[in-house]
Design an enzyme around this catalytic site. Sequence first.
Site, PDB file in Angstrom:
ATOM      1  N   SER A 456       0.318  -1.146   0.047  1.00  0.00           N
ATOM      2  CA  SER A 456       0.053  -0.123   0.416  1.00  0.00           C
ATOM      3  C   SER A 456       0.634   1.118   0.026  1.00  0.00           C
ATOM      4  O   SER A 456       1.446   1.403  -0.936  1.00  0.00           O
ATOM      5  CB  SER A 456      -0.902  -0.291   1.363  1.00  0.00           C
ATOM      6  OG  SER A 456      -1.594   0.809   0.538  1.00  0.00           O
ATOM      7  N   ASP A 467      10.767   6.071  -9.527  1.00  0.00           N
ATOM      8  CA  ASP A 467      10.247   6.924 -10.886  1.00  0.00           C
ATOM      9  C   ASP A 467      11.510   8.531 -11.240  1.00  0.00           C
ATOM     10  O   ASP A 467      11.117   8.295 -12.137  1.00  0.00           O
ATOM     11  CB  ASP A 467       8.778   6.816 -11.014  1.00  0.00           C
ATOM     12  CG  ASP A 467       7.904   5.741 -11.352  1.00  0.00           C
ATOM     13  OD1 ASP A 467       8.131   4.969 -11.121  1.00  0.00           O
ATOM     14  OD2 ASP A 467       6.755   6.064 -10.937  1.00  0.00           O
ATOM     15  N   LYS A 482      -0.056  -4.208  -3.609  1.00  0.00           N
ATOM     16  CA  LYS A 482      -1.970  -3.541  -3.255  1.00  0.00           C
ATOM     17  C   LYS A 482      -2.122  -2.086  -3.566  1.00  0.00           C
ATOM     18  O   LYS A 482      -1.705  -1.560  -2.436  1.00  0.00           O
ATOM     19  CB  LYS A 482      -2.137  -3.282  -1.417  1.00  0.00           C
ATOM     20  CG  LYS A 482      -3.257  -4.184  -0.741  1.00  0.00           C
ATOM     21  CD  LYS A 482      -4.253  -2.936  -0.443  1.00  0.00           C
ATOM     22  CE  LYS A 482      -5.675  -2.211   0.520  1.00  0.00           C
ATOM     23  NZ  LYS A 482      -5.878  -1.429   0.838  1.00  0.00           N
TER      24      LYS A 482
END
Length: 737
Positions: A456, A467, A482
């Site tokens: 999560s 990224d 998740k």
Amino acid sequence: MKTKFRIALCLFLMVMTYAQALELSMRQSGKITEVVGHILSQSHLRQKWLDNDISNIFFDNYLDSLDLNHQIFLQSDVNEFRQKYQDLLDDYTFGILENNRVPNAAPAFEIFERFKERIQERRKVIGELLDQEYKFDVDDEIMIKRSEEPWPGSEGEARELWRLRIKYDLLQGRLGKEEISEVKERLSKRYDRLVKDFITLEPDEVLQIYLTALSNAYDPHSNYMSPTTADDFYIKNVHNELTGIGALLRSNEGYCQIVSLVPGGPADKSKKIKPGDKIIAVAQDDDEPVDVVEMKLNKVVQLIRGKLKSKVKLTIIPAKSVDGSETRELTLVREKIELKEQFAKARIVELPSKLGKTRRLAVLTVPQYYENVAADTALILKRLDKEDIEGVALDLRRNGGGILPEAVELTGLFFPEGPVVQVQNYVKQKQVLKDEDPSTVYDGPLVVMVSNLSASAAEITAAALQDYGRALIVGDKTTHGKGTVQTLVELNKIRNTPKESGLLKYTISKFYRVEGSTTQRNGVTPDIILPSIYDYMELGEAHLPQSLEPDSIDPADYEIMHRVRDTVDTLKKTSAERIKNVTDFQYIMDDIKRYQETKERKTVSLNEEKRAPEKEEDKTRIEKRDAERKARRYPGLKIFRLTMDEVRGQKPAKLLFNGDKEEYYDVAEDEAEEKVKDGNLPEIDENSYVGDDQDEMDKRLDAYTRESIEILKDYIDELNKADKTDNPQLSAQAGNH
């Protein structure tokens, strides 16, 4: 201070208690069922109307919820109900049957009545089987996963299934040196309790099973909670309650299984219980253990919970024991879980370099995203800068998530302002959550440690730093995956529902990385992957039934930093070569190989002559490893700890381990001197230093932490090389740590 976004990652159930079970009428049950069906059809992220397709999954889910191992019902029962209800549960839910225009939950109760009838029949057979004598020198075998097999076609087939199950349990006792008579008595009590638990279920509890089967047809994180009891409530009660053992539990194929441990809780501190372990018995202090196999989860929780400072003894089957032959006992002291033990903290690892100089690196652990964790982490990073550390390894391996705004703010500590995560609902409304502070608290070399248990919000941090090209991600093949957001609805607030209608938790939106893909099911794939048995245990979101599919959206507007791109290939190659010669990773690879071999078996032998040597071999292997680990020595290594108390109080970092002094070691009978070769960090296994207090926990460096530090060292060296060349991206970072 960075901007706070008050958006909940998931709305959790408020504690509700009732003096007695709610007696629901058929009409009330039908109304609740209709409301749940409409909410899921209209508002769930999947955007799928409850039709025949969902009805089929709903039907299968309900049967499996009652009889997952396919050993209670007969195949004729299943065929009868399948023909009668499989394609019509949607019509019953909405009340659109030709001969009945009233929503009802009649299938739930009719099927359950048959189940009660069958389970009492099975109990009678079990009693007869327990009276028999068994031979353990014949080549009987038992199917490991009955959930994938058909239901028994006759009473005779059902009896044979239970004969093998009883024999299996008796053999487990014999291998554990128990008297057969004691095992039989325990099994008799187990199945008495199993029958009693089911036949005494109240209507609202049956409806809970039924509507959770419906909710799970949409995704595994949606479920219905009755006013009286809810699996989700009891699990979270263990997780969040301040007095207990600190464990997240679930019911899995008749066993109470550990899903995760609360950092700093009694179970976590013991280091004797891990995610995937199964609890098979619970005892209060010195009382006789109560067998909890096939016991309802809420009943198990009640046994595990207790008064502050009281003792509870657990008997567990370790996750690695595929055939269940290995059991362990451990005693935990119930505690009021100190929140400070869940706070962020750091360890400073000091070790000799190849040139004889001392290197200082930090491991910053964030166990969960609690309120103000970003501010705490910023304070630690500023303190580490004063400690003259060369680089930071951010440990998110056991971080299961938490408060989303805190994750956004914490991630922003490592780069200037910019988007961190995107959230989109079913009507394609997108929200970009940004770090709006242009400052950077820590700009030096950064490694992020993740595992299959990182979930999560933890995945949001790892994904964003990857990224942006800001950090190297190191760990298991992927994180948990998740990537969804849930909300909770109090059904009694909907018109015409009963006063106590329970609650529905369902999925409303999905997380997306700033580059546009989602962490849902995909998780985050590390730049450098280390061998892990978790990769073979099917723990992630991708292995959950009906988990939502991954997709992608347009990327956010962000600027890639390119801090790691030019070093990944070199670091990956160096790590792969190094771990080939690390004893601990050799152990891990051996465990993976044996786990895969046993996992591929569809059956387990019930021949004692075949099973006993395997158990003895396991015992010998564990003892040999423990002796080897205790014999290691680590000259030159020092480990210091910084907690929030020490950071806020501006106290010196506490020395936890000094490899040059004998009193810091757990001495083995046959000591073997192990030198630090070529400046590499010595192999300190996670089992090398185990204790119940914080100091003992923090002076361990498990194999994964050690390798992450080695990778961080190599990364820093690559940056320093770049500082002497004309690579502006890498040299910029080398000059800012």
